[in-house]
Design a protein around this motif. Structure first.
Motif, short mmCIF file in Angstrom:
data_model
loop_
_atom_site.label_atom_id
_atom_site.label_comp_id
_atom_site.label_asym_id
_atom_site.label_seq_id
_atom_site.Cartn_x
_atom_site.Cartn_y
_atom_site.Cartn_z
N GLN A 98 3.62 -12.36 1.31
CA GLN A 98 4.88 -11.82 1.79
C GLN A 98 5.53 -10.95 0.72
O GLN A 98 6.02 -9.85 1.00
CB GLN A 98 5.84 -12.93 2.21
CG GLN A 98 7.15 -12.36 2.73
CD GLN A 98 8.13 -13.43 3.19
OE1 GLN A 98 7.81 -14.59 3.20
NE2 GLN A 98 9.31 -13.00 3.56
N CYS A 99 5.53 -11.42 -0.51
CA CYS A 99 6.12 -10.64 -1.61
C CYS A 99 5.34 -9.35 -1.85
O CYS A 99 5.94 -8.30 -2.13
CB CYS A 99 6.18 -11.47 -2.88
SG CYS A 99 7.39 -12.80 -2.80
N LEU A 100 4.02 -9.41 -1.76
CA LEU A 100 3.21 -8.19 -1.90
C LEU A 100 3.58 -7.18 -0.81
O LEU A 100 3.70 -5.98 -1.09
CB LEU A 100 1.72 -8.53 -1.81
CG LEU A 100 1.07 -9.10 -3.06
CD1 LEU A 100 -0.35 -9.56 -2.75
CD2 LEU A 100 1.06 -8.07 -4.16
N GLY A 101 3.74 -7.66 0.41
CA GLY A 101 4.13 -6.77 1.50
C GLY A 101 5.49 -6.15 1.25
O GLY A 101 5.68 -4.94 1.44
N GLU A 102 6.44 -6.96 0.80
CA GLU A 102 7.78 -6.45 0.50
C GLU A 102 7.72 -5.39 -0.59
O GLU A 102 8.35 -4.34 -0.51
CB GLU A 102 8.71 -7.58 0.06
CG GLU A 102 9.07 -8.58 1.12
CD GLU A 102 10.18 -8.11 2.04
OE1 GLU A 102 10.71 -7.00 1.86
OE2 GLU A 102 10.50 -8.88 2.97
N GLY A 103 6.94 -5.66 -1.63
CA GLY A 103 6.82 -4.72 -2.74
C GLY A 103 6.18 -3.41 -2.34
O GLY A 103 6.65 -2.33 -2.71
N ILE A 104 5.12 -3.49 -1.55
CA ILE A 104 4.43 -2.27 -1.11
C ILE A 104 5.34 -1.43 -0.22
O ILE A 104 5.42 -0.21 -0.36
CB ILE A 104 3.12 -2.63 -0.40
CG1 ILE A 104 2.10 -3.13 -1.43
CG2 ILE A 104 2.56 -1.44 0.37
CD1 ILE A 104 0.84 -3.70 -0.84
N VAL A 105 6.04 -2.08 0.70
CA VAL A 105 6.97 -1.35 1.58
C VAL A 105 8.07 -0.70 0.77
O VAL A 105 8.45 0.45 1.01
CB VAL A 105 7.54 -2.31 2.65
CG1 VAL A 105 8.73 -1.70 3.36
CG2 VAL A 105 6.46 -2.66 3.66
N PHE A 106 8.59 -1.41 -0.23
CA PHE A 106 9.67 -0.88 -1.06
C PHE A 106 9.18 0.31 -1.89
O PHE A 106 9.84 1.35 -1.96
CB PHE A 106 10.23 -1.97 -1.98
CG PHE A 106 11.30 -1.49 -2.90
CD1 PHE A 106 12.57 -1.26 -2.42
CD2 PHE A 106 11.03 -1.26 -4.24
CE1 PHE A 106 13.58 -0.81 -3.27
CE2 PHE A 106 12.02 -0.81 -5.10
CZ PHE A 106 13.29 -0.57 -4.61
N LEU A 107 8.03 0.16 -2.52
CA LEU A 107 7.51 1.22 -3.40
C LEU A 107 7.08 2.47 -2.64
O LEU A 107 7.28 3.59 -3.10
CB LEU A 107 6.35 0.70 -4.23
CG LEU A 107 6.71 -0.32 -5.31
CD1 LEU A 107 5.45 -0.86 -5.97
CD2 LEU A 107 7.64 0.31 -6.35
N LEU A 108 6.47 2.26 -1.47
CA LEU A 108 5.95 3.40 -0.70
C LEU A 108 6.92 3.90 0.36
O LEU A 108 6.60 4.83 1.09
CB LEU A 108 4.61 3.02 -0.05
CG LEU A 108 3.49 2.63 -1.01
CD1 LEU A 108 2.24 2.22 -0.23
CD2 LEU A 108 3.19 3.75 -1.98
N HIS A 109 8.08 3.26 0.47
CA HIS A 109 9.11 3.64 1.45
C HIS A 109 8.53 3.70 2.87
O HIS A 109 8.74 4.66 3.60
CB HIS A 109 9.75 4.98 1.09
CG HIS A 109 10.35 5.01 -0.28
ND1 HIS A 109 11.50 4.32 -0.59
CD2 HIS A 109 9.93 5.60 -1.43
CE1 HIS A 109 11.79 4.51 -1.87
NE2 HIS A 109 10.83 5.28 -2.41
N LEU A 110 7.79 2.66 3.22
CA LEU A 110 7.17 2.59 4.54
C LEU A 110 8.18 2.12 5.58
O LEU A 110 9.02 1.26 5.29
CB LEU A 110 5.98 1.63 4.51
CG LEU A 110 4.82 2.01 3.61
CD1 LEU A 110 3.79 0.90 3.58
CD2 LEU A 110 4.19 3.31 4.06
N MET A 129 1.67 -9.75 6.22
CA MET A 129 0.78 -10.37 7.18
C MET A 129 -0.50 -9.55 7.36
O MET A 129 -1.59 -10.10 7.50
CB MET A 129 1.48 -10.53 8.54
CG MET A 129 1.50 -11.94 9.00
SD MET A 129 2.13 -12.23 10.66
CE MET A 129 3.29 -10.98 10.97
N LEU A 130 -0.35 -8.22 7.36
CA LEU A 130 -1.53 -7.36 7.47
C LEU A 130 -2.43 -7.52 6.24
O LEU A 130 -3.66 -7.56 6.36
CB LEU A 130 -1.11 -5.91 7.64
CG LEU A 130 -0.42 -5.57 8.96
CD1 LEU A 130 0.10 -4.14 8.96
CD2 LEU A 130 -1.37 -5.79 10.13
N LEU A 131 -1.81 -7.64 5.06
CA LEU A 131 -2.59 -7.88 3.85
C LEU A 131 -3.30 -9.24 3.91
O LEU A 131 -4.46 -9.37 3.52
CB LEU A 131 -1.69 -7.82 2.62
CG LEU A 131 -1.15 -6.45 2.24
CD1 LEU A 131 -0.10 -6.59 1.14
CD2 LEU A 131 -2.27 -5.54 1.79
#
Length: 117
Positions: A12-24, A33-35
């Motif tokens: 969950q934290c990885l997903g949050e971080g990726i969304v934040f960094l990539l502005h998805l 969940m996808l990860l």
């Protein structure tokens, strides 16, 4: 079970971080969940490690909706004047979800029929 919860929270934290960094335009938990799904495909043994914790969370799923429901009630006033758009989006998303579910079930049914023949 603590290790399994840690794995779930890590994704969950990885997903949050990726969304934040990539502005998805995607919620962080959905990306997590996808990860997790990709990790389960790559490492099937991971399922055995997290299955008990996941089942425990699912057995208490109704409790996880309480904060979301409270948030909806608290912010309901900000939706005034937009009820038509909200209603149309709820109906459209419901119809779309039902259509996708039907197509998936039809595909699974055809696959099962071919397998049985």
């Amino acid at each position: 079970m603590l290790a399994a919860f840690t794995i779930l929270l890590l994704f969950q934290c990885l997903g949050e971080g990726i969304v934040f960094l990539l502005h998805l335009p995607l919620p962080g938990p959905v990306a997590g969940m996808l990860l997790l799904m990709a990790a389960l495909v790559i490492w099937p043994s991971l399922q055995q490690r997290i299955e008990e914790a996941a089942n425990t969370l699912l057995s208490h799923l109704s409790l996880l909706f309480v904060p979301a429901g409270a948030g909806i009630v608290a912010t309901a006033g900000s939706g005034s004047g937009h009820w038509l758009a909200i209603g149309v989006s709820v109906v459209a998303s419901t119809v779309l979800a039902m259509a996708v579910t039907g197509l998936i079930l039809r595909g699974i049914g055809k696959e099962e029929g071919q397998r049985d023949a």
